[in-house]
Design an enzyme around this catalytic site. Structure first.
Site, PDB file in Angstrom:
ATOM      1  N   LEU A   7       5.647   1.467  -5.611  1.00 48.04           N
ATOM      2  CA  LEU A   7       5.856   2.004  -4.267  1.00 48.04           C
ATOM      3  C   LEU A   7       4.970   3.219  -4.039  1.00 48.04           C
ATOM      4  CD1 LEU A   7       9.693   1.982  -3.474  1.00 48.04           C
ATOM      5  CD2 LEU A   7       7.886   0.821  -2.219  1.00 48.04           C
ATOM      6  N   SER A   8       4.463   3.343  -2.808  1.00 51.62           N
ATOM      7  CA  SER A   8       3.650   4.509  -2.454  1.00 51.62           C
ATOM      8  C   SER A   8       4.277   5.319  -1.336  1.00 51.62           C
ATOM      9  CB  SER A   8       2.261   4.049  -2.012  1.00 51.62           C
ATOM     10  OG  SER A   8       2.351   3.326  -0.794  1.00 51.62           O
ATOM     11  N   GLY A  10       4.273   4.050   1.661  1.00 54.52           N
ATOM     12  CA  GLY A  10       3.632   3.483   2.839  1.00 54.52           C
ATOM     13  C   GLY A  10       4.272   2.181   3.274  1.00 54.52           C
ATOM     14  N   VAL A  11       3.811   1.678   4.409  1.00 55.31           N
ATOM     15  CA  VAL A  11       4.403   0.471   4.980  1.00 55.31           C
ATOM     16  C   VAL A  11       4.108  -0.757   4.119  1.00 55.31           C
ATOM     17  CG1 VAL A  11       2.411   0.035   6.480  1.00 55.31           C
ATOM     18  CG2 VAL A  11       4.652  -0.894   7.092  1.00 55.31           C
ATOM     19  N   CYS A  97      -9.031   4.179 -10.673  1.00 53.42           N
ATOM     20  CA  CYS A  97      -7.587   4.415 -10.650  1.00 53.42           C
ATOM     21  C   CYS A  97      -6.832   3.111 -10.865  1.00 53.42           C
ATOM     22  CB  CYS A  97      -7.183   5.055  -9.324  1.00 53.42           C
ATOM     23  SG  CYS A  97      -5.411   5.389  -9.184  1.00 53.42           S
ATOM     24  N   GLY A 120       1.214  -3.376  -3.176  1.00 47.69           N
ATOM     25  CA  GLY A 120       0.916  -3.558  -1.760  1.00 47.69           C
ATOM     26  C   GLY A 120      -0.556  -3.725  -1.466  1.00 47.69           C
ATOM     27  N   CYS A 192      -7.831   8.348  -3.578  1.00 43.60           N
ATOM     28  CA  CYS A 192      -6.411   8.247  -3.883  1.00 43.60           C
ATOM     29  C   CYS A 192      -5.812   9.535  -4.427  1.00 43.60           C
ATOM     30  CB  CYS A 192      -6.166   7.096  -4.857  1.00 43.60           C
ATOM     31  SG  CYS A 192      -7.073   7.206  -6.403  1.00 43.60           S
TER      32      CYS A 192
END
Length: 353
Positions: A7-8, A10-11, A97, A120, A192
């Protein structure tokens, strides 16, 4: 099946969790914490990311763990970026990354205990000839396979890309219908690890400033000054502070700290149609093993929606591309990413030399 989902906040990653749960999975959620050294570089966006990730975990009754890979990131990726910049090259920290942190250190420390890792990213995987290959996304504008082109077979074989078959607007619509807290959040931009930190501020912290001349390439006339070649990349147009534009950076003299610019950027004259790649990484396999001829491919040299047609050749010095069209801003240090002729399969990448 045990699935780890990254998870970040974001959508995109939020919709990944939603889709997995709809399919009956109960993924374990992980937020990878990376960032800069020094309190003055603390970025509040990371706190917001964790808050939104926590909200998603609660929404679906899932466990969330924050994995701190700050030190690993600094040692492997940020230091790589600084060294490339110091040499006058253009690094791609997002590529490293993914290779070294998200699917490297995370896999070694956590992901190894799961069957798959879901992310994602806008990408897909394909099963061809009994092997897993990295495939491009449905949405060509959002496709991120160029950022994944340095991973290896073990990594790609464990990855799951639930939104790779969706257009970006479809992802947004799913998030809105599901009432996800990140549904209207803007997409992240830039490198990032920088978050909201200015790129030039980051470079200045480690390399400082050193005034040098800006010279018009065609005439040899000095038309301005700059604060260090490391702030500029080949093909750069914005941020030069010169009047009478447009101006483009066409060459850098690292030894004497000189930036050469051109008023009418002639990509064909400056670079032609060809470039070489070193240390080429085939993600799954070399589909042309043993071939001595030219292969019809498509490729990218930067993160753009367009795939360029070209021919891939192999000789004793490695791989090189002959492009079907003139190229603008070939930057040593960046990656040449190679796809099949239909731009469906990403075979891998090599650093532009």
């Amino acid at each position: 099946m045990d699935i780890a989902a990254l998870l970040s906040g974001g959508v995109d990653s939020s919709v990944v969790v939603h889709l997995l749960c709809e399919q009956g999975y109960k993924p374990t959620l992980f937020y990878i914490k990376i960032g800069m050294d020094g309190a003055e570089y603390m970025d509040c966006s990371a706190e917001e990311d964790i808050e939104l990730s926590t909200a998603i975990a609660r929404r679906y009754g899932l466990a969330l763990e924050v994995v701190d890979l700050h030190r690993e990131y600094w040692d492997n990726v940020a230091a790589y970026a600084i060294e490339k910049i110091r040499k006058g090259q253009t690094p791609n920290p997002d590529v490293m990354c993914n290779k070294l942190i998200k699917f490297g250190c995370f896999e070694q420390q956590v992901g190894k205990d799961f069957d798959l890792t879901a992310t994602g990213h806008y990408a897909t995987t394909l099963q061809l000839g009994g092997k897993t290959w990295l495939g491009t996304a449905k949405d060509p504008i959002k496709d991120q396979t160029d950022f994944l082109a340095q991973i290896d077979y073990l990594q790609v074989s464990k990855l799951l890309f639930p939104i790779g078959g969706l257009m970006k607007h479809e992802v947004r619509e799913i998030a809105l219908r599901a009432g996800l807290p990140s549904a209207r959040r803007k997409d992240s931009q830039g490198i990032c690890f920088l978050g909201k930190i200015n790129y030039n501020d980051f470079v200045r912290r480690f390399l400082g400033e050193k005034e040098g001349a800006v010279i018009e390439f065609e005439t040899g006339k000095k038309i301005g000054t700059h604060r260090g070649y490391w702030f500029h990349t080949i093909g750069q147009r914005k941020g030069l502070g010169l009047g009478g534009g447009p101006w483009f950076v066409v060459k850098k003299d690292i030894q004497d700290n000189i930036i050469y610019v051109s008023h009418g950027y002639d990509a064909e004259q400056q670079y032609g149609y060809e470039f070489r790649m070193k240390d080429f990484n085939f993600i799954t396999d070399n589909p042309w093993e043993g071939s001595t001829g030219e292969e019809e491919v498509t490729f990218k040299i930067r993160h753009t929606p367009e795939f360029i047609k070209g021919r891939l050749l192999h000789d004793e010095e490695g791989y090189r591309i002959i492009s079907s069209e003139k190229l603008q801003g070939i930057a040593p240090g960046q990656f040449g990413v190679i796809y099949d002729a239909e731009s469906r399969v990403c075979f891998g990448s090599g650093e532009i030399g």
